[in-house]
Design a protein around this motif. Structure first.
Motif, short mmCIF file in Angstrom:
data_model
loop_
_atom_site.label_atom_id
_atom_site.label_comp_id
_atom_site.label_asym_id
_atom_site.label_seq_id
_atom_site.Cartn_x
_atom_site.Cartn_y
_atom_site.Cartn_z
N ARG A 1 -9.22 18.51 9.03
CA ARG A 1 -8.16 17.86 9.81
C ARG A 1 -7.46 16.84 8.93
O ARG A 1 -8.00 16.43 7.89
N PRO A 2 -6.27 16.44 9.31
CA PRO A 2 -5.54 15.48 8.48
C PRO A 2 -6.00 14.05 8.74
O PRO A 2 -6.37 13.69 9.85
N TRP A 3 -5.96 13.25 7.68
CA TRP A 3 -6.25 11.82 7.78
C TRP A 3 -5.38 11.08 6.79
O TRP A 3 -4.89 11.65 5.82
N VAL A 4 -5.15 9.83 7.09
CA VAL A 4 -4.29 8.98 6.26
C VAL A 4 -5.17 8.09 5.40
O VAL A 4 -6.17 7.55 5.88
N LEU A 5 -4.77 7.95 4.14
CA LEU A 5 -5.48 7.05 3.25
C LEU A 5 -4.49 6.19 2.48
O LEU A 5 -3.34 6.59 2.28
N ALA A 6 -4.91 5.00 2.12
CA ALA A 6 -4.15 4.16 1.19
C ALA A 6 -4.73 4.46 -0.18
O ALA A 6 -5.95 4.50 -0.35
N GLY A 7 -3.86 4.72 -1.15
CA GLY A 7 -4.37 5.09 -2.45
C GLY A 7 -3.37 4.88 -3.57
O GLY A 7 -2.26 4.40 -3.36
N VAL A 8 -3.82 5.27 -4.75
CA VAL A 8 -3.02 5.16 -5.97
C VAL A 8 -3.02 6.52 -6.65
O VAL A 8 -4.09 7.10 -6.89
N ALA A 9 -1.84 7.03 -6.97
CA ALA A 9 -1.73 8.32 -7.65
C ALA A 9 -2.27 8.18 -9.08
O ALA A 9 -1.96 7.23 -9.78
N ARG A 10 -3.10 9.18 -9.47
CA ARG A 10 -3.71 9.16 -10.81
C ARG A 10 -3.30 10.36 -11.64
O ARG A 10 -3.73 10.50 -12.77
N GLY A 11 -2.52 11.24 -11.08
CA GLY A 11 -2.09 12.43 -11.81
C GLY A 11 -1.52 13.44 -10.84
O GLY A 11 -1.24 13.12 -9.68
N ARG A 12 -1.35 14.67 -11.30
CA ARG A 12 -0.83 15.76 -10.49
C ARG A 12 -1.79 16.93 -10.54
O ARG A 12 -2.38 17.22 -11.58
N GLY A 13 -1.91 17.60 -9.40
CA GLY A 13 -2.79 18.75 -9.31
C GLY A 13 -2.09 20.04 -9.69
O GLY A 13 -0.92 20.04 -10.07
N PRO A 14 -2.78 21.18 -9.55
CA PRO A 14 -2.23 22.46 -9.96
C PRO A 14 -1.00 22.89 -9.15
O PRO A 14 -0.23 23.72 -9.62
N ASP A 15 -0.81 22.35 -7.96
CA ASP A 15 0.39 22.64 -7.17
C ASP A 15 1.40 21.49 -7.27
O ASP A 15 2.27 21.36 -6.43
N ASN A 16 1.23 20.64 -8.27
CA ASN A 16 2.06 19.46 -8.50
C ASN A 16 1.92 18.40 -7.42
O ASN A 16 2.74 17.51 -7.29
N GLU B 1 0.83 -1.20 0.00
CA GLU B 1 0.00 0.00 0.00
C GLU B 1 0.86 1.25 0.00
O GLU B 1 1.91 1.30 0.63
N GLU B 2 0.40 2.26 -0.73
CA GLU B 2 0.99 3.58 -0.69
C GLU B 2 0.10 4.46 0.18
O GLU B 2 -1.11 4.51 -0.03
N LEU B 3 0.71 5.10 1.18
CA LEU B 3 -0.05 5.92 2.11
C LEU B 3 0.14 7.40 1.83
O LEU B 3 1.22 7.84 1.44
N TYR B 4 -0.93 8.14 2.04
CA TYR B 4 -0.95 9.57 1.80
C TYR B 4 -1.63 10.25 2.98
O TYR B 4 -2.45 9.64 3.67
N VAL B 5 -1.30 11.54 3.18
CA VAL B 5 -2.02 12.34 4.17
C VAL B 5 -2.84 13.38 3.39
O VAL B 5 -2.36 13.95 2.41
N ARG B 6 -4.06 13.55 3.83
CA ARG B 6 -4.97 14.52 3.21
C ARG B 6 -5.58 15.39 4.30
O ARG B 6 -5.91 14.90 5.37
#
Length: 160
Positions: A106-121, A36-41
């Motif tokens: 607030r911040p939360w952690v998710l497991a996900g898959v990168a699908r592209g890049r946003g306006p701030d890269n 899994e790849e983890l991200y903070v959002r």
């Protein structure tokens, strides 16, 4: 921390576990669930971002365009970080985006898959499963650790 099954496609749980300390986040960063790849959002949470199912989409605030994923930041320690402290890495992942901490966000952690890049890269991520909330105590620890560093030019990515 109670685990949510990988590949969950049912309703987003309201009872996500909470990462209480920076040490807990560091353990998750250095020992992620296999494969899994983890991200903070930073947002109102998975119930708002991905109501009913995982996936989700952010919107570019300047143009209003729907983006092909949720704006998030990777938690994986980059190879260029070398043998530096993974705890400091985890702290910086929170500190650099703390300007996003507003009422109801607030911040939360998710497991996900990168699908592209946003306006701030930033990565735009398809949420596979929500993992955990990050508590205010962990944010306070991150801020204290980063601000204790001797670097003069270190600061959040705040925008005016």
């Amino acid at each position: 921390m109670n685990r949510i099954p990988v590949g969950m496609l049912g309703p987003v749980p309201d009872d996500l576990p909470t990462i209480e300390t920076l040490d807990d986040l560091t353990r998750l960063v250095t020992q992620p669930p296999p494969g899994e790849e983890l991200y903070v959002r930073w947002s109102q949470g998975p119930a708002v971002d991905v109501p009913g199912r995982c996936g989700g989409s952010s919107r570019d605030t300047l143009t209003g365009i729907a983006l092909p994923g949720l704006s998030a930041n990777p938690l994986a320690v980059e190879a260029w970080w070398g043998d530096r402290s993974p705890r400091l890495w985890a702290a910086r992942r929170l500190y650099d985006y703390r300007h996003l901490h507003k009422p109801g966000v607030r911040p939360w952690v998710l497991a996900g898959v990168a699908r592209g890049r946003g306006p701030d890269n930033e990565p735009l991520v398809r949420c596979l499963r929500p993992v955990a909330w990050i508590a205010g105590g962990a944010l306070d620890e991150a801020e204290a650790l980063v601000e204790a560093q001797p670097a003069e030019a270190w600061g959040p990515l705040a925008r005016g």
